[in-house]
Design an enzyme around this catalytic site. Sequence first.
Site, mmCIF file in Angstrom:
data_model
loop_
_atom_site.group_PDB
_atom_site.id
_atom_site.type_symbol
_atom_site.label_atom_id
_atom_site.label_comp_id
_atom_site.label_asym_id
_atom_site.label_seq_id
_atom_site.Cartn_x
_atom_site.Cartn_y
_atom_site.Cartn_z
ATOM 1 N N LYS A 144 9.782 12.818 -11.291
ATOM 2 C CA LYS A 144 8.858 13.842 -10.831
ATOM 3 C C LYS A 144 8.306 13.626 -9.264
ATOM 4 O O LYS A 144 8.095 14.394 -8.628
ATOM 5 C CB LYS A 144 7.386 13.914 -11.822
ATOM 6 C CG LYS A 144 7.910 14.150 -13.259
ATOM 7 C CD LYS A 144 6.733 14.024 -14.167
ATOM 8 C CE LYS A 144 6.034 12.711 -14.235
ATOM 9 N NZ LYS A 144 6.894 11.679 -14.866
ATOM 10 N N ARG A 190 -1.623 15.632 -19.114
ATOM 11 C CA ARG A 190 -0.842 14.631 -19.967
ATOM 12 C C ARG A 190 -1.095 14.910 -21.151
ATOM 13 O O ARG A 190 -0.663 14.258 -22.320
ATOM 14 C CB ARG A 190 -1.063 13.235 -19.430
ATOM 15 C CG ARG A 190 -0.011 12.702 -18.998
ATOM 16 C CD ARG A 190 -0.278 11.207 -18.374
ATOM 17 N NE ARG A 190 0.783 10.620 -18.458
ATOM 18 C CZ ARG A 190 1.287 10.243 -17.068
ATOM 19 N NH1 ARG A 190 0.877 10.652 -15.926
ATOM 20 N NH2 ARG A 190 2.357 9.209 -16.969
ATOM 21 N N ARG A 202 13.305 0.907 -9.771
ATOM 22 C CA ARG A 202 12.306 1.502 -8.916
ATOM 23 C C ARG A 202 11.559 0.277 -8.093
ATOM 24 O O ARG A 202 11.071 -0.787 -8.489
ATOM 25 C CB ARG A 202 11.322 2.344 -9.773
ATOM 26 C CG ARG A 202 10.150 2.777 -8.632
ATOM 27 C CD ARG A 202 9.332 3.908 -9.297
ATOM 28 N NE ARG A 202 8.641 3.532 -10.491
ATOM 29 C CZ ARG A 202 8.155 4.393 -11.441
ATOM 30 N NH1 ARG A 202 8.140 5.637 -10.803
ATOM 31 N NH2 ARG A 202 7.592 4.001 -12.379
ATOM 32 N N ARG A 249 6.449 -2.074 -9.727
ATOM 33 C CA ARG A 249 5.274 -1.617 -10.405
ATOM 34 C C ARG A 249 5.136 -2.595 -11.590
ATOM 35 O O ARG A 249 6.035 -2.722 -12.596
ATOM 36 C CB ARG A 249 5.354 -0.268 -10.968
ATOM 37 C CG ARG A 249 4.604 0.677 -9.818
ATOM 38 C CD ARG A 249 4.627 2.362 -10.104
ATOM 39 N NE ARG A 249 4.502 2.957 -11.372
ATOM 40 C CZ ARG A 249 4.323 4.083 -11.592
ATOM 41 N NH1 ARG A 249 4.856 4.685 -10.651
ATOM 42 N NH2 ARG A 249 4.136 4.354 -13.041
ATOM 43 N N ARG A 295 4.650 3.577 -22.634
ATOM 44 C CA ARG A 295 4.699 4.866 -21.836
ATOM 45 C C ARG A 295 5.546 5.996 -22.461
ATOM 46 O O ARG A 295 4.980 6.985 -22.584
ATOM 47 C CB ARG A 295 4.984 4.491 -20.402
ATOM 48 C CG ARG A 295 4.120 3.819 -19.596
ATOM 49 C CD ARG A 295 4.540 3.325 -18.477
ATOM 50 N NE ARG A 295 4.900 4.233 -17.096
ATOM 51 C CZ ARG A 295 5.865 3.903 -16.327
ATOM 52 N NH1 ARG A 295 6.438 2.804 -16.249
ATOM 53 N NH2 ARG A 295 5.985 4.711 -15.515
#
Length: 263
Positions: free
Chosen positions: A56, A135, A174, A207, A218
């Site tokens: 996203k 969310r 990432r 992260r 998550r």
Amino acid sequence: MSNNRFVPRTGTAQVLAKPERTAWFKGGTHHCLIPPRPPGGKAWRIVLLGAPGVGKGTQAELLGERLGTCHLSTGDVFRAAQGCARAELTPAMQNALDYMKRGELVPDETVLNMVGERLRCLSCTGGFLLDGFPRTVAQAMALEQLLESNGIELTAVFDYELPLEQIVARLSGRRTCTLCKTVYHVASRPPKVAGICDQCGGKLFQREDDRSEAVKMRMEAYQTATEPLIDFYQQRNLLVSIAADGTPEEIYQRTRRSLRTRD
Ligand code: AP5
């Protein structure tokens, strides 16, 4: 639209200078020095849905620089608070960061207060790309009310879809710049020099919520709390499903094509 907002780019696509998002990061009475000014004055008001790591933020970056609108990520605001000394944060924000570290959703009340302090971004004439908000159904209903009471309509809600194993591969590779927050991937979007940001020379980091235990949390939070929003927006005839496989550019082109039907 003045030409000095265009910056050169290799290839044919022309991109716009990034809005600097002061109002979103600081909230309250803060203004943006360079507000978003979409070409032709057409402001897009878009919600980006999809599992953590589906891409996203990457799409928001491409859409933002080409549609000239602003990337509003609730996760970015929480991560910016992570850089502050704990004593500088309100108890609600300290609490929010603990939820985030574990990979759990921050309570609705904290998120809605945070967005409530940034209402000027929702009514901005440049439009917005909401990433990570809403969310939960409670957040979606609150957003609907806020927009209605300000006479603002959403253009579309994009739901990015990708099989779980590809999502996990995206998350585990990432890396993010400590300074300018540009997002890389060790395999699909590596920096020119390992561990260093191409844009500003900042150090890249992984992260904390990309660790495997937090990723599991998550994904669970996404399935139980966020997936119901697909029905919520389908019922309102706003939902557009987009396959999120392929390169970021291919996904962008798919997104852009679906947006044309809403011009
Ligand atoms: P948030 O920051 O919103 O994170 P998220 O939804 O988990 O999404 P991510 O940022 O992880 O992924 P993304 O889809 O943007 O993927 P990206 O483009 O980076 O939220 C973090 C936390 O904050 C939440 O867990 C929660 O605790 C809290 N929070 C925030 N908002 C909240 C709310 N409203 N309510 C409650 N709590 C809230 O891409 C991922 C990787 O893949 C990158 O390395 C990228 O380079 C790579 N990649 C992207 N596209 C491609 C491609 N096409 N091919 C190959 N690699 C690709």
